[in-house]
Design a protein around this motif. Structure first.
Motif, PDB file in Angstrom:
ATOM      1  N   PRO A  69      -8.593  -6.951  -2.276  1.00  0.00           N
ATOM      2  CA  PRO A  69      -9.576  -5.897  -1.986  1.00  0.00           C
ATOM      3  C   PRO A  69     -10.157  -5.932  -0.576  1.00  0.00           C
ATOM      4  N   ASP A  70     -10.394  -7.130  -0.046  1.00  0.00           N
ATOM      5  CA  ASP A  70     -10.944  -7.196   1.307  1.00  0.00           C
ATOM      6  C   ASP A  70      -9.937  -6.688   2.332  1.00  0.00           C
ATOM      7  N   THR A  71      -8.681  -7.065   2.155  1.00  0.00           N
ATOM      8  CA  THR A  71      -7.636  -6.584   3.062  1.00  0.00           C
ATOM      9  C   THR A  71      -7.472  -5.079   2.937  1.00  0.00           C
ATOM     10  N   LEU A  72      -7.399  -4.599   1.693  1.00  0.00           N
ATOM     11  CA  LEU A  72      -7.212  -3.166   1.473  1.00  0.00           C
ATOM     12  C   LEU A  72      -8.400  -2.376   2.012  1.00  0.00           C
ATOM     13  N   ALA A  73      -9.592  -2.910   1.870  1.00  0.00           N
ATOM     14  CA  ALA A  73     -10.781  -2.237   2.389  1.00  0.00           C
ATOM     15  C   ALA A  73     -10.701  -2.069   3.899  1.00  0.00           C
ATOM     16  N   ASP A  77     -10.572   1.429   5.542  1.00  0.00           N
ATOM     17  CA  ASP A  77     -11.908   1.627   6.106  1.00  0.00           C
ATOM     18  C   ASP A  77     -12.885   2.113   5.045  1.00  0.00           C
ATOM     19  N   VAL A  78     -12.904   1.390   3.920  1.00  0.00           N
ATOM     20  CA  VAL A  78     -13.820   1.687   2.822  1.00  0.00           C
ATOM     21  C   VAL A  78     -14.487   0.389   2.387  1.00  0.00           C
ATOM     22  N   ALA A  79     -15.448   0.503   1.493  1.00  0.00           N
ATOM     23  CA  ALA A  79     -16.132  -0.675   0.964  1.00  0.00           C
ATOM     24  C   ALA A  79     -15.186  -1.479   0.075  1.00  0.00           C
ATOM     25  N   PRO A  80     -15.335  -2.812   0.068  1.00  0.00           N
ATOM     26  CA  PRO A  80     -14.474  -3.636  -0.790  1.00  0.00           C
ATOM     27  C   PRO A  80     -14.557  -3.246  -2.266  1.00  0.00           C
ATOM     28  N   ALA A  81     -15.726  -2.789  -2.718  1.00  0.00           N
ATOM     29  CA  ALA A  81     -15.853  -2.405  -4.125  1.00  0.00           C
ATOM     30  C   ALA A  81     -14.939  -1.230  -4.457  1.00  0.00           C
ATOM     31  N   LEU A  82     -14.866  -0.262  -3.556  1.00  0.00           N
ATOM     32  CA  LEU A  82     -13.958   0.865  -3.783  1.00  0.00           C
ATOM     33  C   LEU A  82     -12.510   0.400  -3.720  1.00  0.00           C
ATOM     34  N   GLU A  85     -11.440  -1.007  -6.932  1.00  0.00           N
ATOM     35  CA  GLU A  85     -11.124   0.017  -7.930  1.00  0.00           C
ATOM     36  C   GLU A  85      -9.721   0.580  -7.699  1.00  0.00           C
ATOM     37  N   VAL A  86      -9.390   0.764  -6.438  1.00  0.00           N
ATOM     38  CA  VAL A  86      -8.149   1.443  -6.075  1.00  0.00           C
ATOM     39  C   VAL A  86      -6.925   0.555  -6.278  1.00  0.00           C
ATOM     40  N   ALA A  87      -7.038  -0.737  -5.976  1.00  0.00           N
ATOM     41  CA  ALA A  87      -5.875  -1.622  -5.957  1.00  0.00           C
ATOM     42  C   ALA A  87      -5.059  -1.599  -7.247  1.00  0.00           C
ATOM     43  N   PRO A  88      -5.660  -1.769  -8.431  1.00  0.00           N
ATOM     44  CA  PRO A  88      -4.828  -1.745  -9.644  1.00  0.00           C
ATOM     45  C   PRO A  88      -4.217  -0.379  -9.920  1.00  0.00           C
ATOM     46  N   GLN A 327      -1.191  17.248   0.892  1.00  0.00           N
ATOM     47  CA  GLN A 327       0.175  16.764   0.823  1.00  0.00           C
ATOM     48  C   GLN A 327       0.616  16.396   2.225  1.00  0.00           C
ATOM     49  N   GLY A 328       1.542  15.446   2.345  1.00  0.00           N
ATOM     50  CA  GLY A 328       2.100  15.072   3.637  1.00  0.00           C
ATOM     51  C   GLY A 328       3.515  14.564   3.453  1.00  0.00           C
ATOM     52  N   TRP A 329       4.120  14.097   4.544  1.00  0.00           N
ATOM     53  CA  TRP A 329       5.472  13.543   4.473  1.00  0.00           C
ATOM     54  C   TRP A 329       5.404  12.020   4.554  1.00  0.00           C
ATOM     55  N   ASP A 330       6.324  11.368   3.855  1.00  0.00           N
ATOM     56  CA  ASP A 330       6.533   9.932   4.014  1.00  0.00           C
ATOM     57  C   ASP A 330       8.013   9.682   4.260  1.00  0.00           C
ATOM     58  N   LEU A 331       8.296   8.648   5.051  1.00  0.00           N
ATOM     59  CA  LEU A 331       9.650   8.427   5.540  1.00  0.00           C
ATOM     60  C   LEU A 331      10.187   7.025   5.249  1.00  0.00           C
ATOM     61  N   HIS A 332       9.362   6.153   4.664  1.00  0.00           N
ATOM     62  CA  HIS A 332       9.766   4.744   4.502  1.00  0.00           C
ATOM     63  C   HIS A 332       9.075   4.176   3.263  1.00  0.00           C
ATOM     64  N   PRO A 333       9.739   3.273   2.513  1.00  0.00           N
ATOM     65  CA  PRO A 333       9.107   2.703   1.314  1.00  0.00           C
ATOM     66  C   PRO A 333       7.756   2.055   1.590  1.00  0.00           C
ATOM     67  N   ALA A 334       7.596   1.434   2.751  1.00  0.00           N
ATOM     68  CA  ALA A 334       6.345   0.724   3.044  1.00  0.00           C
ATOM     69  C   ALA A 334       5.198   1.681   3.344  1.00  0.00           C
ATOM     70  N   GLN A 335       5.466   2.982   3.476  1.00  0.00           N
ATOM     71  CA  GLN A 335       4.381   3.952   3.616  1.00  0.00           C
ATOM     72  C   GLN A 335       3.797   4.364   2.268  1.00  0.00           C
ATOM     73  N   LEU A 336       4.495   4.096   1.188  1.00  0.00           N
ATOM     74  CA  LEU A 336       4.011   4.527  -0.121  1.00  0.00           C
ATOM     75  C   LEU A 336       2.710   3.834  -0.529  1.00  0.00           C
ATOM     76  N   PRO A 337       2.532   2.517  -0.277  1.00  0.00           N
ATOM     77  CA  PRO A 337       1.253   1.906  -0.662  1.00  0.00           C
ATOM     78  C   PRO A 337       0.049   2.569  -0.007  1.00  0.00           C
ATOM     79  N   THR A 338       0.130   2.846   1.299  1.00  0.00           N
ATOM     80  CA  THR A 338      -1.034   3.437   1.955  1.00  0.00           C
ATOM     81  C   THR A 338      -1.178   4.915   1.618  1.00  0.00           C
TER      82      THR A 338
END
Length: 422
Positions: A69-73, A77-82, A85-88, A327-338
């Motif tokens: 959560p800290d890394t994802l936050a 650029d959001v609070a660790p609490a959010l 919630e999002v990670a799982p 909606q937007g475009w994605d071009l690589h598997p590693a863009q799917l997480p973000t």
């Protein structure tokens, strides 16, 4: 009889055509799901197992580098609490539906090949696409991007379109969610030609009229401003005769055509914002949906470069959402997480306030806002989009908004249900 009955009757007759035109040209949203992204894959790299393979790669990247959560936050650029919630939710999404919309690309991502080579690879791609559907590995939305209707590529693009559509038809039907992309549109006449091509293919394969629909890729100056000073996209939507499902912004072709240097080409450049603002006004009320473009800065290389690319991608996804491009475009598997993490954070961050205001609007209680019916529709659409992508659950809607999904759908699209009596 009212004193204005005669006048009203005259005005009804006077405005009858205007009323009919308004309904025809501005039907509004149809209430269906819009994917959060389109993934473009070069046709020669597409296979029947691509979706689960991309999902597995994306989930590994997320679990290894982003799920804390800290890394994802920090990335979002959001609070660790959010972020907690999002990670799982992101992990579940990547496991179950990593890609919502897939475009098998026979245009820029594929390049120019001999006709015999492209013919063969169209046949392989459509066979793989059918196998993915038969094996339960297909995306909810899918299709192809073929070469443009400009003179040098017209015949090749038409052959690829015809060949793939022929292979996609089953028992005089195309699958739900099938759409094709018309790129590099420079003239209204090209859209009219696309309508003719669609009609021809429908007749050839005994498809229902209007079954074949397409997106217009906005990546040329002429699509934004024609030589006569009119907004090209507005006239193109009208010329499509109800077949156009979306306007998709092409970041790099459009920027390059305006002379923007390669280092400055991006989704948030002022020329991009201008083009997308024109698209937004042209599409408003028509039911034609909008998609932002892509970033070509991919999360590859050493870990610091990947984190920088993830931060950039997450920021751009959130920027698009804030501006009404869902909606937007994605071009690589590693863009799917973000993609999914930024999207989920957007909806979860705004859900509490939206639910409170919508509940107050329906129950006619105070919320601190004096919301109009149009705002109520926007609140309902916000929640509905969150439900569609998995950021919000039905249980949360019932608990916080005191509304079930069907009630939210009616509020978001009153034409499909009862109007709220307000």
């Amino acid at each position: 009889m009212s004193r204005t009955d005669d006048l009203a009757a005259r005005l009804d007759a006077q405005l009858a055509q205007t009323d009919a035109d308004l309904v025809a040209h501005y039907p509004g949203e149809d209430g269906s799901r819009q994917p959060v992204h389109t993934v473009y894959v070069p046709a020669d790299r597409f296979g029947a197992t691509l979706v689960p393979e991309w999902g597995a790669r994306a989930l590994e990247e997320f679990t290894t580098h982003l799920a804390d959560p800290d890394t994802l936050a920090r990335i979002l650029d959001v609070a660790p609490a959010l972020a907690a919630e999002v990670a799982p939710l992101v992990a579940a999404k990547l496991a179950a539906e990593p890609i919502e919309d897939l475009r098998i690309d026979f245009e820029d991502g594929y390049g120019s090949r001999d006709d015999a080579v492209e013919d063969a690879e169209v046949d392989v791609a459509v066979a793989s696409w059918r196998a993915s559907r038969d094996g339960g590995r297909a995306t909810a939305f899918s299709g192809i991007r073929f070469k443009s209707f400009e003179a040098p590529t017209r015949r090749r693009g038409l052959e690829t379109l015809s060949r793939f559509v022929g292979g996609a038809v089953t028992e005089a039907r195309l699958p739900d969610g099938f759409v094709v992309t018309l790129p590099k549109v420079t003239a209204v006449a090209q859209v009219e030609a696309m309508v003719d091509a669609c009609t021809h293919l429908e007749d050839e394969h005994q498809l229902a009229p209007g079954a074949l629909r397409f997106e217009i890729q906005v990546e040329t100056p002429q699509a934004v401003l024609l030589a006569d000073g009119t907004a090209g996209v507005a006239r193109m939507i009208a010329a499509a005769g109800g077949r156009c499902t979306g306007l998709h912004y092409g970041t790099y072709d459009y920027s390059a055509s305006l002379g923007i240097s390669a280092a400055q080409q991006s989704m948030d450049h002022p020329v991009a914002d201008h083009a997308k603002a024109v698209m937004q006004v042209a599409a408003a009320g028509t039911g034609v949906r909008l998609s932002d473009g892509s970033t070509n800065i991919l999360p590859v290389g050493d870990i610091e470069a990947r984190y920088a690319a993830w931060r950039l991608h997450a920021r751009l996804v959130r920027r698009s959402l804030d501006r009404g491009f869902y909606q937007g475009w994605d071009l690589h598997p590693a863009q799917l997480p973000t993609r999914h993490a930024a999207t989920f954070a957007f909806y979860r961050q705004g859900f509490g306030a939206a639910a409170t205001r919508l509940r107050a609007y329906v129950s006619r209680t105070g919320s601190g806002f004096l919301d109009e019916p149009a705002t109520a529709r926007a609140l309902a659409w916000f929640i509905l989009r969150g439900l569609h992508c998995g950021a919000i659950t039905d249980a949360e809607c019932r608990e916080q908004a005191d509304l079930d999904r069907s009630a939210i759908e009616r509020l978001a699209h009153p034409g499909r249900g009862e109007h709220h009596p307000r």
